[in-house]
Write an enzyme that holds these catalytic residues in place. Structure first.
Site, PDB file in Angstrom:
ATOM      1  N   GLY A  60       0.826  -1.195   0.000  1.00 40.47           N
ATOM      2  CA  GLY A  60       0.000   0.000   0.000  1.00 40.47           C
ATOM      3  C   GLY A  60       0.862   1.247   0.000  1.00 40.47           C
ATOM      4  O   GLY A  60       2.046   1.196   0.377  1.00 40.47           O
ATOM      5  N   GLN A  65       2.588  10.142   1.929  1.00 40.11           N
ATOM      6  CA  GLN A  65       3.950   9.583   2.014  1.00 40.11           C
ATOM      7  C   GLN A  65       4.858  10.125   0.908  1.00 40.11           C
ATOM      8  O   GLN A  65       6.078   9.968   0.962  1.00 40.11           O
ATOM      9  CB  GLN A  65       3.908   8.049   1.929  1.00 40.11           C
ATOM     10  CG  GLN A  65       3.194   7.411   3.119  1.00 40.11           C
ATOM     11  CD  GLN A  65       3.184   5.907   3.031  1.00 40.11           C
ATOM     12  OE1 GLN A  65       2.365   5.344   2.310  1.00 40.11           O
ATOM     13  NE2 GLN A  65       4.098   5.247   3.733  1.00 40.11           N
ATOM     14  N   CYS A 114       6.205   0.231   7.876  1.00 36.95           N
ATOM     15  CA  CYS A 114       5.752   1.361   7.054  1.00 36.95           C
ATOM     16  C   CYS A 114       6.913   1.845   6.199  1.00 36.95           C
ATOM     17  O   CYS A 114       8.054   1.921   6.677  1.00 36.95           O
ATOM     18  CB  CYS A 114       5.266   2.479   7.977  1.00 36.95           C
ATOM     19  SG  CYS A 114       4.636   3.937   7.129  1.00 36.95           S
ATOM     20  N   LEU A 115       6.609   2.199   4.977  1.00 35.72           N
ATOM     21  CA  LEU A 115       7.635   2.722   4.069  1.00 35.72           C
ATOM     22  C   LEU A 115       8.203   4.046   4.571  1.00 35.72           C
ATOM     23  O   LEU A 115       9.289   4.450   4.169  1.00 35.72           O
ATOM     24  CB  LEU A 115       7.051   2.909   2.664  1.00 35.72           C
ATOM     25  CG  LEU A 115       6.714   1.619   1.899  1.00 35.72           C
ATOM     26  CD1 LEU A 115       5.842   1.930   0.696  1.00 35.72           C
ATOM     27  CD2 LEU A 115       7.997   0.913   1.459  1.00 35.72           C
ATOM     28  N   HIS A 157      -4.499   0.898   7.300  1.00 31.19           N
ATOM     29  CA  HIS A 157      -3.166   1.508   7.439  1.00 31.19           C
ATOM     30  C   HIS A 157      -3.058   2.708   6.494  1.00 31.19           C
ATOM     31  O   HIS A 157      -2.535   3.765   6.885  1.00 31.19           O
ATOM     32  CB  HIS A 157      -2.091   0.447   7.142  1.00 31.19           C
ATOM     33  CG  HIS A 157      -0.674   0.932   7.185  1.00 31.19           C
ATOM     34  ND1 HIS A 157       0.254   0.455   8.094  1.00 31.19           N
ATOM     35  CD2 HIS A 157       0.003   1.849   6.428  1.00 31.19           C
ATOM     36  CE1 HIS A 157       1.409   1.060   7.892  1.00 31.19           C
ATOM     37  NE2 HIS A 157       1.289   1.906   6.885  1.00 31.19           N
ATOM     38  N   GLU A 158      -3.558   2.539   5.265  1.00 32.62           N
ATOM     39  CA  GLU A 158      -3.457   3.637   4.278  1.00 32.62           C
ATOM     40  C   GLU A 158      -4.371   4.810   4.650  1.00 32.62           C
ATOM     41  O   GLU A 158      -3.952   5.973   4.564  1.00 32.62           O
ATOM     42  CB  GLU A 158      -3.797   3.126   2.872  1.00 32.62           C
ATOM     43  CG  GLU A 158      -2.913   1.999   2.370  1.00 32.62           C
ATOM     44  CD  GLU A 158      -1.455   2.177   2.687  1.00 32.62           C
ATOM     45  OE1 GLU A 158      -0.952   3.315   2.620  1.00 32.62           O
ATOM     46  OE2 GLU A 158      -0.802   1.175   3.035  1.00 32.62           O
ATOM     47  N   HIS A 161      -2.943   7.107   7.135  1.00 34.53           N
ATOM     48  CA  HIS A 161      -2.001   8.119   6.617  1.00 34.53           C
ATOM     49  C   HIS A 161      -2.734   9.379   6.159  1.00 34.53           C
ATOM     50  O   HIS A 161      -2.192  10.486   6.240  1.00 34.53           O
ATOM     51  CB  HIS A 161      -1.182   7.560   5.456  1.00 34.53           C
ATOM     52  CG  HIS A 161      -0.016   6.708   5.861  1.00 34.53           C
ATOM     53  ND1 HIS A 161       0.951   7.121   6.749  1.00 34.53           N
ATOM     54  CD2 HIS A 161       0.347   5.452   5.490  1.00 34.53           C
ATOM     55  CE1 HIS A 161       1.865   6.159   6.901  1.00 34.53           C
ATOM     56  NE2 HIS A 161       1.515   5.126   6.158  1.00 34.53           N
TER      57      HIS A 161
HETATM   58  C1  FHF Z   1       3.880  -2.041   3.545  1.00 34.95           C
HETATM   59  N1  FHF Z   1       5.308  -3.956   3.434  1.00 34.95           N
HETATM   60  O1  FHF Z   1       3.508  -2.329   2.440  1.00 34.95           O
HETATM   61  C2  FHF Z   1       4.824  -2.921   4.329  1.00 34.95           C
HETATM   62  C3  FHF Z   1       5.995  -2.196   4.976  1.00 34.95           C
HETATM   63  C4  FHF Z   1      -0.208  -3.418   6.703  1.00 34.95           C
HETATM   64  O2  FHF Z   1       1.432   3.117   3.975  1.00 34.95           O
HETATM   65  O3  FHF Z   1       3.652  -5.398   3.859  1.00 34.95           O
HETATM   66  O4  FHF Z   1       3.816   2.199   4.653  1.00 34.95           O
HETATM   67  F1  FHF Z   1       5.703  -6.484  -0.270  1.00 34.95           F
HETATM   68  C5  FHF Z   1       1.913   2.150   3.364  1.00 34.95           C
HETATM   69  C6  FHF Z   1       3.618  -9.305   0.511  1.00 34.95           C
HETATM   70  C7  FHF Z   1       3.345  -9.051   1.822  1.00 34.95           C
HETATM   71  C8  FHF Z   1       4.425  -8.446  -0.216  1.00 34.95           C
HETATM   72  C9  FHF Z   1       3.869  -7.919   2.447  1.00 34.95           C
HETATM   73  C10 FHF Z   1       0.108  -2.357   5.694  1.00 34.95           C
HETATM   74  C11 FHF Z   1       1.581  -2.154   5.451  1.00 34.95           C
HETATM   75  C12 FHF Z   1       1.836  -1.029   4.480  1.00 34.95           C
HETATM   76  C13 FHF Z   1       3.481   0.344   3.187  1.00 34.95           C
HETATM   77  N2  FHF Z   1       5.221  -5.905   2.254  1.00 34.95           N
HETATM   78  C14 FHF Z   1       4.646  -5.105   3.234  1.00 34.95           C
HETATM   79  C15 FHF Z   1       4.943  -7.328   0.408  1.00 34.95           C
HETATM   80  C16 FHF Z   1       4.671  -7.047   1.717  1.00 34.95           C
HETATM   81  C17 FHF Z   1       3.321  -0.810   4.190  1.00 34.95           C
HETATM   82  N3  FHF Z   1       3.073   1.607   3.740  1.00 34.95           N
HETATM   83  C18 FHF Z   1       6.790  -3.150   5.839  1.00 34.95           C
HETATM   84  C19 FHF Z   1       6.919  -1.541   3.942  1.00 34.95           C
HETATM   85 ZN    ZN Z   2       2.590   3.347   5.965  1.00 37.41          ZN
END
Ligand code: FHF
Ligand code: ZN
Length: 187
Positions: A60, A65, A114-115, A157-158, A161
Site C-alpha cells: 500500500g 507519504q 511502514c515505508l 493503514h493507508e 495516513h
Molecule cells: C507495507 N510492506 O507495504 C509494508 C511495509 C499493513 O502506507 O507489507 O507504509 F511487499 C503504506 C507481501 C506481503 C508483499 C507484504 C500495511 C503495510 C503497508 C506500506 N510488504 C509489506 C509485500 C509485503 C506498508 N506503507 C513493511 C513496507
Molecule cells: Zn505506511
C-alpha cells in the site's frame, strides 16, 4: 517513476496532517499520481525491479507519504500463490471512506511496518476486522466494497495516513503484545 527517494519519513510534518479530499471529476494530475503510486507498488513486489531500483516491498501507499497532502491511496495485495499472479485486491482509491465496520477487531501476527518508518516497531496494531468502504475509482466512479482480514488491515493503514495517523500510534506502549479477548490474529 516513484522511488524510495520520493517517500518522506517520520518526522516530516506532512505525515501528521489531515489530507485534503480530491475534487471530482478527477484531475489528470490526480489520475497520473494514482497510476504512478500503483506502478511503485508493482515494481516494489517485482524481485528484479525492486533490486534494480532499491525498493522496499509494499502492499500500500498513501499520497501523504510522497509529501502530497491529498486523500489518495493505492493498494496492491498479492495472493501469496506464486503460480497465480492475480492480486486479491488492487486499486487506486480517491477519497476512501469507512462507512461501517465490524465489532470484531483484528491484527497482523507479525505486527506492521511502514515505508515511512526506517525502524522496526514491535507490537500488535489492532484494527477493525471488516470494513465497508466507499471510494472514487480511477474512472471517477463511486464504488462501495466490503473488505475483511488482511485486505481490510492494509486499507486501514493507508486511510490512517490520510488522517495523520502512524501504525505505532495504535500500539500499547506498556505492553505492545497485550490483546483484548476476541481479537483475531491474522498469521
Ligand atoms: C507495507 N510492506 O507495504 C509494508 C511495509 C499493513 O502506507 O507489507 O507504509 F511487499 C503504506 C507481501 C506481503 C508483499 C507484504 C500495511 C503495510 C503497508 C506500506 N510488504 C509489506 C509485500 C509485503 C506498508 N506503507 C513493511 C513496507
Ligand atoms: Zn505506511
Amino acid at each position: 517513476m516513484i522511488t524510495m527517494e520520493d517517500i518522506i519519513r517520520e518526522g516530516n510534518p506532512t505525515l501528521r496532517e489531515v489530507a485534503h479530499e480530491v475534487t471530482v471529476p478527477l484531475s489528470d494530475e490526480d489520475i497520473k499520481l494514482g497510476q504512478d503510486m500503483m506502478e511503485f507498488l508493482k515494481n516494489s513486489q517485482d524481485p528484479v525491479k525492486a533490486e534494480e531500483l532499491g525498493l522496499r516491498g509494499g502492499v500500500g501507499l498513501a499520497a501523504p507519504q510522497l509529501d502530497i497532502s491529498k486523500r489518495i491511496i493505492a493498494v496492491h495485495v498479492p495472493n501469496g500463490d506464486l503460480e497465480n499472479p492475480e492480486p486479491t485486491l488492487s486499486a487506486v482509491m480517491y477519497n476512501p471512506k469507512i462507512l461501517s465496520h465490524s465489532v470484531q477487531d483484528a491484527c497482523l501476527g507479525e505486527g506492521e511496518g511502514c515505508l515511512s518508518v526506517d525502524r522496526e516497531v514491535p507490537g500488535y496494531v489492532v484494527r477493525h476486522n471488516k470494513i465497508t468502504l466507499s471510494y472514487i475509482d480511477t474512472d471517477g466512479v463511486k464504488q462501495k466494497i466490503r473488505l475483511k482480514n488482511y485486505e481490510a488491515i492494509v486499507v486501514q493503514h493507508e486511510i490512517d495516513h490520510l488522517n495523520g495517523v502512524m501504525f505505532y500510534d495504535h500500539i500499547n506502549p506498556e505492553n505492545p503484545y497485550a490483546l483484548k479477548d476476541g481479537v483475531l490474529v491474522i498469521e
